[in-house]
Enzyme design. Structure first.
Site, short mmCIF file in Angstrom:
data_model
loop_
_atom_site.label_atom_id
_atom_site.label_comp_id
_atom_site.label_asym_id
_atom_site.label_seq_id
_atom_site.Cartn_x
_atom_site.Cartn_y
_atom_site.Cartn_z
N GLU A 182 93.71 52.66 103.42
CA GLU A 182 94.94 51.89 103.17
C GLU A 182 94.77 50.80 102.11
O GLU A 182 95.70 50.51 101.37
CB GLU A 182 95.50 51.31 104.47
CG GLU A 182 94.63 50.32 105.18
CD GLU A 182 95.36 49.75 106.41
OE1 GLU A 182 96.39 49.09 106.22
OE2 GLU A 182 94.88 49.95 107.54
N SER A 241 101.77 43.61 109.91
CA SER A 241 101.74 43.18 111.32
C SER A 241 100.65 42.12 111.46
O SER A 241 100.84 41.09 112.07
CB SER A 241 101.40 44.37 112.22
OG SER A 241 102.20 45.48 111.92
N SER A 290 95.47 41.13 105.93
CA SER A 290 94.19 41.48 105.29
C SER A 290 94.13 40.79 103.94
O SER A 290 95.14 40.77 103.22
CB SER A 290 94.10 42.99 105.04
OG SER A 290 93.59 43.64 106.16
N ARG A 324 87.16 43.50 101.16
CA ARG A 324 88.02 42.80 102.12
C ARG A 324 87.25 41.56 102.56
O ARG A 324 86.16 41.67 103.12
CB ARG A 324 88.31 43.69 103.33
CG ARG A 324 89.30 43.08 104.30
CD ARG A 324 89.55 44.02 105.48
NE ARG A 324 90.61 43.54 106.36
CZ ARG A 324 90.45 42.65 107.33
NH1 ARG A 324 89.27 42.11 107.55
NH2 ARG A 324 91.48 42.28 108.08
P1 ADP Z 1 102.46 47.33 108.87
O1 ADP Z 1 101.88 48.31 107.88
O2 ADP Z 1 101.44 46.64 109.72
O3 ADP Z 1 103.59 47.90 109.66
P2 ADP Z 1 104.26 45.95 106.98
O4 ADP Z 1 103.76 45.52 105.64
O5 ADP Z 1 105.18 47.10 107.02
O6 ADP Z 1 103.00 46.14 107.94
O7 ADP Z 1 104.93 44.68 107.63
C1 ADP Z 1 105.33 44.62 108.98
C2 ADP Z 1 105.98 43.28 109.22
O8 ADP Z 1 107.12 43.17 108.38
C3 ADP Z 1 106.49 43.07 110.62
O9 ADP Z 1 105.49 42.56 111.47
C4 ADP Z 1 107.62 42.07 110.40
O10 ADP Z 1 107.11 40.76 110.35
C5 ADP Z 1 108.12 42.41 109.00
N1 ADP Z 1 109.35 43.20 108.93
C6 ADP Z 1 110.18 43.21 107.86
N2 ADP Z 1 111.22 44.02 108.06
C7 ADP Z 1 111.07 44.55 109.30
C8 ADP Z 1 111.84 45.46 110.08
N3 ADP Z 1 112.99 45.97 109.64
N4 ADP Z 1 111.36 45.80 111.30
C9 ADP Z 1 110.21 45.29 111.76
N5 ADP Z 1 109.46 44.42 111.07
C10 ADP Z 1 109.86 44.04 109.85
#
Ligand code: ADP
Length: 366
Positions: A137, A190, A193, A205
């Site tokens: 990733e 979430s 990193s 990292r």
């Molecule tokens: P991951 O790959 O860990 O899912 P992202 O870069 O997609 O990470 O980011 C997830 C974060 O983005 C969530 O924890 C929340 O803070 C935010 N976020 C933005 N839009 C949304 C949405 N529509 N639903 C849920 N989380 C969202």
């Protein structure tokens, strides 16, 4: 007319802890009237049509139309890149869609990154008979960043005139990211990193935090009863975190001059909530704002210390935590600037949370 070296449709996927991101390339030379069914099987037409002429998929999938990239050439084909996301909890609905649209009749593999590429590998095999080709990733993230920056002149920007308490004053300004090295990439998904990037292939990292976008949303739902990220951000935008936090001024009555701390700096996040009257006076909006400010400042502080440690001045913040979230972007900009006496700079990218998926897409096309 297309000569298809790699079977279409072309997708890249990033299946994260909160959101699954899908990048789809739509060739402009995709001729729907073409009679040559070998090149345009019915399934391909259906998938294309479904993605192209909708902006919402099922109850949870969304196409970020404002991020669509037009007139890009990929492997000799002119076309558009589309950006689609859905909550990772809806993966079974996505698999149903893949099955219904008979994607496996066109390709046997999907290039994917993110933890979900591992977690859902078996489901893809069993439910839709497709393999996931897994990619790292963080490597995908950087590949995606550099590809997008190369094809889009205004992808990278920063905020000018940031002020911790007057976020209206600051404005977005394009930043020339052509010679970015070294830089720090802070991916706020979430969790968080942090990568030190010395060239496209040379990175490590260097730090991380479990207090990320997921923490903001989780705490905000608990504290305010809100249900979505959009709602949480909307509440926060109307709230006042100084009703919840304790500032240097709340404690000293003034600035802490000896160490150059302005009175407005947060001395203790959520400190006022230990006091009954203040607790009763704080609104849901205030709590949402304080949660956003707490999480953002913590990430800013880790990013700043990491930058200092690595001797790096450019800090690129990405990840979907920054989606529809100018409050955090401006706070990060202010914090990077203030705590480094202007030597460090916070940078942002328009396609925020999609770089991993772009990187996976690039793995497909080679
Ligand atoms: P991951 O790959 O860990 O899912 P992202 O870069 O997609 O990470 O980011 C997830 C974060 O983005 C969530 O924890 C929340 O803070 C935010 N976020 C933005 N839009 C949304 C949405 N529509 N639903 C849920 N989380 C969202």
């Amino acid at each position: 007319k297309i000569s298809v070296e790699i079977a279409m449709p072309w997708f890249g996927m990033d299946i994260g802890g909160s959101l699954a991101k899908l990048v789809y390339f739509e060739p402009a030379d995709f001729n729907l009237e073409d009679e040559d069914t070998e090149l345009e099987p019915e399934a391909l037409y259906k998938i294309h049509h479904y993605l192209r002429y909708n902006t919402a998929y099922g109850s949870t999938g969304i196409r970020d139309v404002h991020l669509e990239v037009r007139d890009v050439t990929v492997l000799g084909h002119k076309g558009s890149i589309h950006f689609i996301r859905f909550p990772t909890t809806s993966m079974s609905l996505f698999l149903d869609m893949v099955k219904e649209k008979k994607l496996s009749s066109l390709a046997d593999t999907i290039h994917a990154t993110g933890g979900g590429a591992y977690k859902f590998e078996q489901d893809f095999k069993e439910i839709v008979n497709m393999s996931l080709q897994k990619h790292d990733e963080l490597a995908c993230l950087l590949r995606g960043i550099h590809f997008m920056d190369r094809i889009l002149p205004n992808e990278c920007y920063y905020y000018k005139n940031t002020d911790a308490f007057n976020s209206e004053a600051s404005e977005k300004v394009p930043y020339d990211f052509r010679d970015p090295y070294p830089y720090l990439a802070v991916n706020i998904g979430s969790g968080v990193s942090i990568l030190a990037v010395y060239s496209q292939d040379n990175f490590k990292r260097v730090a991380g935090s479990s207090l990320g976008g997921g923490t903001f949303l989780g705490l905000c739902c608990l504290l305010t009863g809100c249900e979505t990220f959009e709602e949480a951000i909307e509440l926060a935008s109307q709230g006042d975190s100084t009703k919840v936090d304790k500032s240097v001024r709340d404690i000293y009555g003034t600035d802490y001059n000896r160490f150059g701390l302005p009175g407005s700096v947060v001395a203790s996040s959520f400190c006022c909530m230990g006091i009954k009257e203040k607790r009763e006076a704080a609104s849901k909006k205030d709590l949402a704002r304080a949660t956003l400010v707490t999480i953002t400042n913590n990430i800013g502080s880790i990013a700043g210390m990491t930058a200092l440690n690595e001797g790096i001045e450019r800090i690129v913040f990405v990840g979907n935590f920054l989606r529809v979230n100018p409050i955090s972007m401006k706070l990060l900009s202010y914090a990077m600037d203030f705590w480094s006496n202007g030597s460090r700079k916070a940078l942002f990218l328009q396609h925020e949370g999609y770089f991993g998926a772009v990187g996976a897409f690039l793995e497909l096309i080679g």
